[in-house]
Design an enzyme around this catalytic site. Structure first.
Site, short mmCIF file in Angstrom:
data_model
loop_
_atom_site.label_atom_id
_atom_site.label_comp_id
_atom_site.label_asym_id
_atom_site.label_seq_id
_atom_site.Cartn_x
_atom_site.Cartn_y
_atom_site.Cartn_z
N SER A 140 17.32 -2.24 8.68
CA SER A 140 15.96 -1.46 8.69
C SER A 140 15.17 -2.06 9.83
O SER A 140 15.15 -3.16 10.01
CB SER A 140 15.28 -1.51 7.23
OG SER A 140 14.14 -0.98 7.21
N TYR A 153 12.52 -6.77 0.09
CA TYR A 153 13.31 -5.85 0.81
C TYR A 153 13.36 -6.44 2.24
O TYR A 153 14.46 -6.42 2.77
CB TYR A 153 12.74 -4.45 0.62
CG TYR A 153 13.45 -3.50 1.38
CD1 TYR A 153 14.60 -2.82 0.80
CD2 TYR A 153 13.26 -2.80 2.73
CE1 TYR A 153 15.43 -2.07 1.46
CE2 TYR A 153 13.97 -1.78 3.30
CZ TYR A 153 14.96 -1.49 2.63
OH TYR A 153 15.76 -0.34 3.42
#
Length: 276
Positions: A140, A153
Protein backbone atom coordinates in the site's frame (compact mmCIF):
# COMPACT_ATOMS: atom_id res chain seq x y z
CA UNK A 1 5.91 -14.60 -18.12
CA UNK A 2 3.60 -16.92 -20.04
CA UNK A 3 0.77 -17.91 -17.73
CA UNK A 4 -0.75 -20.62 -19.94
CA UNK A 5 -1.24 -23.73 -17.76
CA UNK A 6 0.71 -22.14 -14.90
CA UNK A 7 -0.77 -22.40 -11.40
CA UNK A 8 -1.55 -19.25 -9.43
CA UNK A 9 -2.54 -19.01 -5.76
CA UNK A 10 -4.40 -15.84 -4.79
CA UNK A 11 -5.23 -15.00 -1.18
CA UNK A 12 -8.14 -12.69 -0.56
CA UNK A 13 -9.21 -14.17 -3.85
CA UNK A 14 -12.99 -13.88 -3.74
CA UNK A 15 -13.66 -10.14 -3.95
CA UNK A 16 -12.15 -6.80 -4.94
CA UNK A 17 -8.56 -6.88 -6.18
CA UNK A 18 -8.32 -10.62 -5.57
CA UNK A 19 -11.33 -11.39 -7.77
CA UNK A 20 -10.16 -9.01 -10.50
CA UNK A 21 -6.72 -10.65 -10.41
CA UNK A 22 -8.30 -14.10 -10.68
CA UNK A 23 -10.24 -12.99 -13.76
CA UNK A 24 -7.09 -11.54 -15.34
CA UNK A 25 -5.08 -14.73 -14.75
CA UNK A 26 -7.98 -16.84 -16.04
CA UNK A 27 -7.99 -14.85 -19.28
CA UNK A 28 -4.26 -15.52 -19.53
CA UNK A 29 -4.83 -19.28 -19.26
CA UNK A 30 -3.59 -19.90 -15.72
CA UNK A 31 -4.94 -22.51 -13.32
CA UNK A 32 -6.31 -20.87 -10.17
CA UNK A 33 -6.34 -21.64 -6.48
CA UNK A 34 -8.52 -19.08 -4.75
CA UNK A 35 -8.19 -18.53 -1.01
CA UNK A 36 -10.53 -16.60 1.28
CA UNK A 37 -12.49 -17.13 4.48
CA UNK A 38 -16.00 -17.22 3.00
CA UNK A 39 -16.81 -20.34 0.98
CA UNK A 40 -19.94 -18.83 -0.59
CA UNK A 41 -18.00 -15.98 -2.22
CA UNK A 42 -15.28 -18.34 -3.43
CA UNK A 43 -17.82 -20.72 -4.95
CA UNK A 44 -19.55 -17.91 -6.81
CA UNK A 45 -16.33 -16.68 -8.42
CA UNK A 46 -15.12 -20.21 -9.17
CA UNK A 47 -18.40 -20.99 -10.94
CA UNK A 48 -17.92 -17.86 -13.06
CA UNK A 49 -14.37 -18.73 -14.07
CA UNK A 50 -14.56 -22.49 -14.61
CA UNK A 51 -15.73 -21.95 -18.17
CA UNK A 52 -12.30 -20.39 -18.84
CA UNK A 53 -9.89 -22.42 -16.72
CA UNK A 54 -9.43 -24.91 -13.90
CA UNK A 55 -10.24 -23.46 -10.49
CA UNK A 56 -9.88 -24.85 -6.97
CA UNK A 57 -11.10 -23.03 -3.88
CA UNK A 58 -9.64 -23.21 -0.38
CA UNK A 59 -11.75 -21.57 2.34
CA UNK A 60 -9.28 -20.79 5.14
CA UNK A 61 -7.83 -18.17 7.42
CA UNK A 62 -4.38 -17.11 6.18
CA UNK A 63 -3.24 -16.62 9.78
CA UNK A 64 -3.57 -20.41 10.34
CA UNK A 65 -0.06 -21.80 9.77
CA UNK A 66 -1.17 -25.40 9.34
CA UNK A 67 -3.80 -24.35 6.80
CA UNK A 68 -1.13 -22.45 4.87
CA UNK A 69 1.09 -25.54 4.67
CA UNK A 70 -1.85 -27.65 3.52
CA UNK A 71 -2.68 -25.05 0.87
CA UNK A 72 0.56 -25.73 -0.98
CA UNK A 73 0.23 -29.50 -0.60
CA UNK A 74 -3.30 -29.36 -2.02
CA UNK A 75 -2.21 -27.12 -4.90
CA UNK A 76 0.67 -29.40 -5.86
CA UNK A 77 -1.61 -32.44 -5.63
CA UNK A 78 -4.29 -30.86 -7.85
CA UNK A 79 -2.06 -29.14 -10.42
CA UNK A 80 1.42 -30.64 -10.07
CA UNK A 81 3.22 -27.36 -9.39
CA UNK A 82 3.01 -23.82 -8.01
CA UNK A 83 4.19 -20.93 -10.17
CA UNK A 84 2.74 -17.72 -8.74
CA UNK A 85 1.63 -16.60 -5.28
CA UNK A 86 -0.33 -13.37 -4.90
CA UNK A 87 -0.51 -12.29 -1.26
CA UNK A 88 -3.56 -10.06 -1.42
CA UNK A 89 -5.53 -10.85 1.75
CA UNK A 90 -5.78 -7.82 4.01
CA UNK A 91 -7.44 -6.56 7.17
CA UNK A 92 -7.87 -3.00 8.38
CA UNK A 93 -9.45 -1.68 11.57
CA UNK A 94 -9.35 2.09 11.23
CA UNK A 95 -8.91 4.79 13.86
CA UNK A 96 -6.28 6.21 16.23
CA UNK A 97 -4.22 3.38 17.69
CA UNK A 98 -5.57 3.88 21.22
CA UNK A 99 -9.13 3.39 19.92
CA UNK A 100 -8.40 0.05 18.26
CA UNK A 101 -8.68 -3.12 20.33
CA UNK A 102 -5.62 -5.24 21.04
CA UNK A 103 -7.32 -8.11 19.21
CA UNK A 104 -7.79 -6.04 16.06
CA UNK A 105 -4.21 -4.77 16.21
CA UNK A 106 -3.02 -8.38 16.39
CA UNK A 107 -5.27 -9.44 13.51
CA UNK A 108 -3.85 -6.71 11.28
CA UNK A 109 -0.33 -7.92 12.03
CA UNK A 110 -1.27 -11.56 11.49
CA UNK A 111 -3.14 -11.09 8.21
CA UNK A 112 -1.19 -8.24 6.60
CA UNK A 113 2.36 -9.15 7.61
CA UNK A 114 2.81 -12.51 9.31
CA UNK A 115 0.69 -14.45 6.81
CA UNK A 116 2.38 -13.19 3.61
CA UNK A 117 5.81 -13.74 5.17
CA UNK A 118 4.98 -17.34 6.04
CA UNK A 119 3.22 -18.01 2.74
CA UNK A 120 6.18 -16.60 0.81
CA UNK A 121 8.58 -18.77 2.82
CA UNK A 122 6.46 -21.83 2.10
CA UNK A 123 6.10 -20.96 -1.59
CA UNK A 124 9.78 -20.56 -2.43
CA UNK A 125 10.67 -24.29 -2.46
CA UNK A 126 7.71 -25.01 -4.73
CA UNK A 127 8.75 -22.21 -7.10
CA UNK A 128 12.31 -23.54 -7.15
CA UNK A 129 10.98 -26.97 -8.02
CA UNK A 130 8.86 -25.49 -10.82
CA UNK A 131 11.98 -23.79 -12.21
CA UNK A 132 10.46 -20.34 -12.23
CA UNK A 133 7.86 -18.27 -10.46
CA UNK A 134 6.77 -15.07 -8.84
CA UNK A 135 5.50 -13.81 -5.50
CA UNK A 136 3.58 -10.56 -5.65
CA UNK A 137 2.75 -8.92 -2.34
CA UNK A 138 -0.04 -6.36 -2.30
CA UNK A 139 1.27 -3.59 -0.06
CA UNK A 140 0.00 0.00 0.00
CA UNK A 141 1.01 3.62 -0.28
CA UNK A 142 0.47 3.48 3.51
CA UNK A 143 3.61 1.33 3.52
CA UNK A 144 5.63 4.13 1.96
CA UNK A 145 4.80 6.97 4.33
CA UNK A 146 3.24 6.92 7.83
CA UNK A 147 -0.52 7.45 7.86
CA UNK A 148 -2.05 8.82 11.10
CA UNK A 149 -5.31 7.07 11.84
CA UNK A 150 -3.98 3.90 10.22
CA UNK A 151 -0.80 3.41 12.25
CA UNK A 152 -0.79 -0.38 12.57
CA UNK A 153 -2.03 -0.96 9.03
CA UNK A 154 0.69 1.40 7.82
CA UNK A 155 3.27 -0.48 9.90
CA UNK A 156 2.27 -3.85 8.46
CA UNK A 157 2.53 -2.55 4.91
CA UNK A 158 5.92 -0.96 5.64
CA UNK A 159 7.02 -4.35 6.92
CA UNK A 160 5.62 -6.24 3.95
CA UNK A 161 7.32 -3.90 1.53
CA UNK A 162 10.68 -4.25 3.33
CA UNK A 163 10.32 -8.04 3.44
CA UNK A 164 9.57 -8.15 -0.29
CA UNK A 165 12.54 -6.03 -1.27
CA UNK A 166 14.91 -7.93 1.03
CA UNK A 167 13.89 -11.40 -0.16
CA UNK A 168 14.08 -10.20 -3.75
CA UNK A 169 17.75 -9.51 -3.09
CA UNK A 170 18.18 -12.96 -1.54
CA UNK A 171 16.79 -14.55 -4.71
CA UNK A 172 18.88 -12.61 -7.23
CA UNK A 173 20.16 -15.07 -9.82
CA UNK A 174 17.18 -17.39 -9.54
CA UNK A 175 14.10 -17.47 -11.73
CA UNK A 176 11.93 -16.38 -8.81
CA UNK A 177 10.58 -12.84 -8.91
CA UNK A 178 9.42 -10.93 -5.83
CA UNK A 179 7.68 -7.59 -6.11
CA UNK A 180 5.27 -5.35 -4.23
CA UNK A 181 2.26 -3.52 -5.57
CA UNK A 182 1.67 -0.36 -3.53
CA UNK A 183 -1.68 1.15 -4.48
CA UNK A 184 -3.43 4.12 -2.97
CA UNK A 185 -7.20 4.01 -2.45
CA UNK A 186 -8.98 1.42 -4.57
CA UNK A 187 -12.61 1.54 -5.56
CA UNK A 188 -13.60 -1.68 -3.77
CA UNK A 189 -15.57 -2.58 -0.68
CA UNK A 190 -12.37 -2.63 1.35
CA UNK A 191 -12.64 1.13 1.73
CA UNK A 192 -15.94 2.10 0.12
CA UNK A 193 -18.01 -0.02 2.53
CA UNK A 194 -16.43 1.81 5.46
CA UNK A 195 -15.94 5.21 3.88
CA UNK A 196 -16.78 7.29 6.96
CA UNK A 197 -13.88 5.76 8.89
CA UNK A 198 -11.31 6.06 6.10
CA UNK A 199 -8.88 8.92 6.72
CA UNK A 200 -9.38 12.10 4.71
CA UNK A 201 -5.70 11.88 3.81
CA UNK A 202 -6.36 8.60 1.97
CA UNK A 203 -8.88 10.22 -0.37
CA UNK A 204 -6.44 12.98 -1.29
CA UNK A 205 -4.96 10.48 -3.76
CA UNK A 206 -6.63 9.31 -6.99
CA UNK A 207 -8.74 6.16 -6.84
CA UNK A 208 -7.55 3.12 -8.76
CA UNK A 209 -9.80 0.28 -9.89
CA UNK A 210 -9.42 -3.36 -8.96
CA UNK A 211 -8.89 -4.16 -12.62
CA UNK A 212 -6.00 -1.69 -12.88
CA UNK A 213 -4.38 -3.32 -9.86
CA UNK A 214 -4.86 -6.77 -11.39
CA UNK A 215 -3.19 -5.70 -14.62
CA UNK A 216 -0.18 -4.41 -12.67
CA UNK A 217 0.07 -7.66 -10.71
CA UNK A 218 0.33 -9.66 -13.91
CA UNK A 219 2.92 -7.26 -15.30
CA UNK A 220 5.01 -7.47 -12.12
CA UNK A 221 5.25 -11.24 -12.51
CA UNK A 222 7.36 -10.82 -15.61
CA UNK A 223 9.01 -7.41 -15.70
CA UNK A 224 12.15 -6.22 -13.92
CA UNK A 225 10.43 -3.93 -11.40
CA UNK A 226 10.56 -4.63 -7.66
CA UNK A 227 7.67 -2.31 -6.83
CA UNK A 228 4.85 -0.48 -8.56
CA UNK A 229 3.13 2.46 -6.88
CA UNK A 230 -0.35 3.41 -8.05
CA UNK A 231 -0.69 6.01 -9.34
CA UNK A 232 3.00 6.87 -9.93
CA UNK A 233 2.57 10.50 -8.84
CA UNK A 234 1.30 9.28 -5.47
CA UNK A 235 4.35 7.07 -5.17
CA UNK A 236 6.53 10.13 -5.69
CA UNK A 237 4.52 12.07 -3.12
CA UNK A 238 4.83 9.35 -0.49
CA UNK A 239 8.59 9.18 -1.04
CA UNK A 240 8.85 12.95 -0.62
CA UNK A 241 6.84 13.03 2.60
CA UNK A 242 8.70 10.04 4.03
CA UNK A 243 12.14 11.49 3.34
CA UNK A 244 11.14 15.01 4.41
CA UNK A 245 8.65 14.72 7.32
CA UNK A 246 8.33 18.51 7.79
CA UNK A 247 7.19 18.76 4.17
CA UNK A 248 4.62 16.06 4.82
CA UNK A 249 3.29 17.82 7.92
CA UNK A 250 3.10 21.11 6.04
CA UNK A 251 1.20 19.51 3.15
CA UNK A 252 -1.17 17.46 5.29
CA UNK A 253 -3.84 20.14 5.93
CA UNK A 254 -4.19 20.82 2.21
CA UNK A 255 -4.26 17.12 1.37
CA UNK A 256 -6.83 16.43 4.08
CA UNK A 257 -9.00 19.29 2.81
CA UNK A 258 -8.89 17.80 -0.67
CA UNK A 259 -9.63 14.35 0.76
CA UNK A 260 -12.71 15.62 2.63
CA UNK A 261 -14.07 17.12 -0.58
CA UNK A 262 -13.46 13.90 -2.51
CA UNK A 263 -15.04 11.85 0.28
CA UNK A 264 -18.19 13.99 0.19
CA UNK A 265 -18.43 13.53 -3.56
CA UNK A 266 -17.94 9.77 -3.28
CA UNK A 267 -20.55 9.48 -0.53
CA UNK A 268 -23.02 11.42 -2.63
CA UNK A 269 -22.35 9.12 -5.58
CA UNK A 270 -22.76 6.03 -3.40
CA UNK A 271 -26.04 7.37 -1.98
CA UNK A 272 -27.33 8.10 -5.48
CA UNK A 273 -26.34 4.62 -6.65
CA UNK A 274 -28.06 2.99 -3.67
CA UNK A 275 -31.30 4.93 -4.16
CA UNK A 276 -31.57 4.43 -7.91
Amino acid sequence: MNFKDKTVIITGGSQGVGAATARAFARAGANLVLVARTRKNLEALAEELRSETRVEIVPMDVSDIDACANLFKKTEYEFGAVHVLVNNAGYHERGPVESVSAEDLGTMIDVNLKAPILLSRMAIPYLREAGEGAIINVASLAGRTPVPGAATYSATKFGLRAFTLAVAEELVGTNIKLAALSPGPIDTGFIMDNIDNVTDLTFSQPLSTAEECADEILKLCGNDKRERSMPPISGFLTTLTYLLPPVGRAMRPLLEKKGRRVKRELKAALHKRASS
